[in-house]
Design an enzyme around this catalytic site. Structure first.
Site, PDB file in Angstrom:
ATOM      1  N   SER A 168      68.865  49.573   7.118  1.00 35.45           N
ATOM      2  CA  SER A 168      68.530  48.152   7.212  1.00 35.45           C
ATOM      3  C   SER A 168      68.478  47.508   5.832  1.00 35.45           C
ATOM      4  O   SER A 168      67.810  48.011   4.927  1.00 35.45           O
ATOM      5  CB  SER A 168      67.180  47.970   7.903  1.00 35.45           C
ATOM      6  OG  SER A 168      67.256  48.297   9.267  1.00 35.45           O
TER       7      SER A 168
ATOM      8  N   GLY B 149      72.142  18.845  16.050  1.00 34.52           N
ATOM      9  CA  GLY B 149      71.380  17.961  16.917  1.00 34.52           C
ATOM     10  C   GLY B 149      71.909  17.896  18.334  1.00 34.52           C
ATOM     11  O   GLY B 149      72.003  16.815  18.923  1.00 34.52           O
TER      12      GLY B 149
ATOM     13  N   ASP C 128      66.445  37.103   9.429  1.00 31.63           N
ATOM     14  CA  ASP C 128      66.060  38.458   9.032  1.00 31.63           C
ATOM     15  C   ASP C 128      66.579  38.804   7.639  1.00 31.63           C
ATOM     16  O   ASP C 128      67.071  39.905   7.397  1.00 31.63           O
ATOM     17  CB  ASP C 128      66.546  39.498  10.049  1.00 31.63           C
ATOM     18  CG  ASP C 128      65.873  40.857   9.845  1.00 31.63           C
ATOM     19  OD1 ASP C 128      64.757  40.883   9.297  1.00 31.63           O
ATOM     20  OD2 ASP C 128      66.464  41.886  10.229  1.00 31.63           O
TER      21      ASP C 128
ATOM     22  N   HIS D 177      62.632  42.314   7.827  1.00 28.31           N
ATOM     23  CA  HIS D 177      61.795  43.326   8.487  1.00 28.31           C
ATOM     24  C   HIS D 177      61.577  44.568   7.623  1.00 28.31           C
ATOM     25  O   HIS D 177      60.701  45.388   7.913  1.00 28.31           O
ATOM     26  CB  HIS D 177      62.367  43.707   9.865  1.00 28.31           C
ATOM     27  CG  HIS D 177      63.575  44.594   9.836  1.00 28.31           C
ATOM     28  ND1 HIS D 177      64.856  44.118  10.044  1.00 28.31           N
ATOM     29  CD2 HIS D 177      63.717  45.927   9.644  1.00 28.31           C
ATOM     30  CE1 HIS D 177      65.715  45.118   9.992  1.00 28.31           C
ATOM     31  NE2 HIS D 177      65.048  46.224   9.748  1.00 28.31           N
TER      32      HIS D 177
END
Length: 494
Positions: free
Chosen positions: A241, A297, A162, A132
């Site tokens: 971030s 799975g 992210d 981001h």
């Protein structure tokens, strides 16, 4: 005083002194490490090693800070948005009132600036940060702690976790050493490093508050979010971030990604992507250009189910992750895992929640063999499982630029081309809400005729031109039944 009088007094004084010392030691001067339990003076097992030096930790973080600051960078991005993305699609009313798209409604460039942090992971300029931070950026600038500035290019990104990798053209850079997030313990000291609020390099300290947290925030940028955060109380603010979380030895143990706050600024909790997940995602992006996602799975029960829902669904209580179902072409089915089993361990690491299981599986690729521990009917089993990709195979997954558009495309037939008066084109049959097309005003049925001014007659020609286009592209085309050419500038991110 006569001897027979002195001796009793001395004896009485001695007895009084000994008694006072005994009473003081027993009732007043109790050691903080003296324990009284019902059956003995044994220390509880949860305090094992606590008083023999095992709980001591350094309180001087200067060396860890000194090693991490030079390897932490300030990332600044510039993105150009276009006003045309916010305008309604052309309709017959435009023709009635004489508006012209190219003259009266030309797109206007609207620059947007943003910033974040990043961690240098190699001496030749590879940097890991958040997706981001760099998503949709036209220009990425990296400032080092010594004030040197570089232009960076995007190597690859993974919205699901992210994470993103960028590269600067530099040599002999300081970089961070990888730690092991599986060894991170709740309560240990950690440091968050970054460039919050556009300040210079900043270090904050805190402790690990929790592990394997799920916030569901990555769903904003991916349909298949991967979340198993380390939670800390180290202060993290906008601009942190993508910056590193390190341990007191200066090792990278995670990439700071999010905060929980009612105001948008730090309010006590921050969340970090574990470095074991980071290592695997980064290696995939650098080697394959896309993440090789492994799957066990299974469909599993959420961790926060109420007792009432458990009863309705027939889910019994037990340690581990309850298997609701197994996919027929998945790794679990092929290995004999069934509905009703509890997944309890992965490679001997205890698994109690879905987030813990997801965090472990995220560190593997399709084709990797893992040892799965599970409980069935009260009995414990261990089995080797070969993980698979989303297609049910162990093949390397490759993606093309078309996968990033989020649209169902088809070459128009000769009849439609003749009706529209064109040689050919590519119809956008449907648009996914998370793809690049969804960020424009484009609608279903649009026929693409040009990519950055180059004509395209079919899907293959469209793919070729899109691969040449890079991150910025302008599409020209028509809507069947409407006159005139419509233009959609857009960004193609990873």
């Amino acid at each position: 005083m006569k001897l027979q009088h002195v001796v009793p007094v001395m004896l009485l004084s001695a007895v009084t002194s000994v008694g006072s010392m005994w009473a003081y030691n027993k009732y007043v001067n109790k050691s903080p490490y003296t324990y009284t339990v019902s059956d003995s003076n044994r220390i509880p097992s949860n305090y094992a090693g606590f008083f023999d030096g095992g709980a001591n930790a350094p309180t001087d973080f200067s060396e860890a800070a000194a090693s991490s600051i030079p390897a932490t960078v300030h990332i600044k991005t510039k993105a150009t948005r276009t006003a045309s993305n916010n305008l309604p699609k052309r309709s017959p009313l435009f023709d009635l009132f004489g508006f012209d798209w190219d003259e009266g409604m030309a797109p206007r460039a609207l620059p947007q600036m943003a910033s974040g942090s990043g961690a240098i992971i190699s001496d030749d300029g590879f940097i890991v940060t958040n997706n981001h931070v760099v998503d949709g950026a036209d220009e990425i600038t990296v400032n080092l702690s010594d004030k040197k500035t570089f232009k960076a290019k995007l190597i690859g990104a993974d919205p699901s976790s992210d994470l993103a990798v960028i590269k600067i053209d530099a040599k002999n850079l300081p970089f961070l050493l990888y730690g092991n997030s599986d060894e991170v313990k709740i309560g240990q000291w950690v440091l968050a490093v970054g460039y919050p609020l556009n300040l210079d390099a900043t270090v904050t300290a805190g402790i690990v508050s929790a592990k394997s947290r799920t916030l569901d925030i990555n769903r904003r940028q991916s349909k298949v979010p991967i979340e198993s955060f380390i939670q800390t109380d180290a202060a993290v603010n906008p601009g942190n971030s993508g910056g590193p979380l390190i341990n007191t030895s200066g090792q990278l143990i995670g990439i700071n990604s999010a905060i929980a706050s009612p105001t948008g600024s730090y309010a006590g909790y921050s969340f970090t992507i574990p470095v074991n997940v980071v290592k695997k995602i980064v290696a995939d992006l650098m080697k394959f250009g896309t993440v090789q996602r492994a799957y066990l799975g299974i469909n599993y029960a959420p961790d926060n189910l109420s007792d009432e829902v458990k009863k309705q669904e027939g889910i019994s209580d037990g340690d581990g992750v309850y298997v609701l179902d197994v996919t027929k072409d998945g790794a679990a089915f092929a290995s004999g895992i069934k509905k009703g089993d509890f997944i309890t361990r992965i490679n001997n690491i205890p698994i109690r929640t879905g987030a813990e299981m997801q965090g472990q599986i995220a560190t593997f690729r399709p084709g990797d063999k893992v040892k799965i521990g599970y409980r069935r009917d009260g009995k414990d089993f261990n089995i080797d499982v070969v993980l698979r990709n989303s297609g049910g195979t162990t093949d390397i997954v490759k993606t093309s630029v078309l996968d990033k558009l989020g649209a169902d495309l088809a070459t128009i037939d000769s009849k439609m081309a003749k009706e529209m008066g064109v040689k050919g084109g590519v119809m956008v049959k449907s648009i996914d809400e998370n793809g690049a097309f969804s960020k424009t005003r484009m609608e279903d049925g649009f026929v693409i005729l040009k990519v950055n001014g180059k004509e395209v007659s079919n899907v293959e020609e469209f793919r070729t031109e899109m691969e040449k286009a890079g991150s910025s592209v302008t599409l020209d085309g028509m809507y069947p039944g409407y006159e005139g050419i419509f233009r959609y500038p857009m960004k193609i991110s990873e």
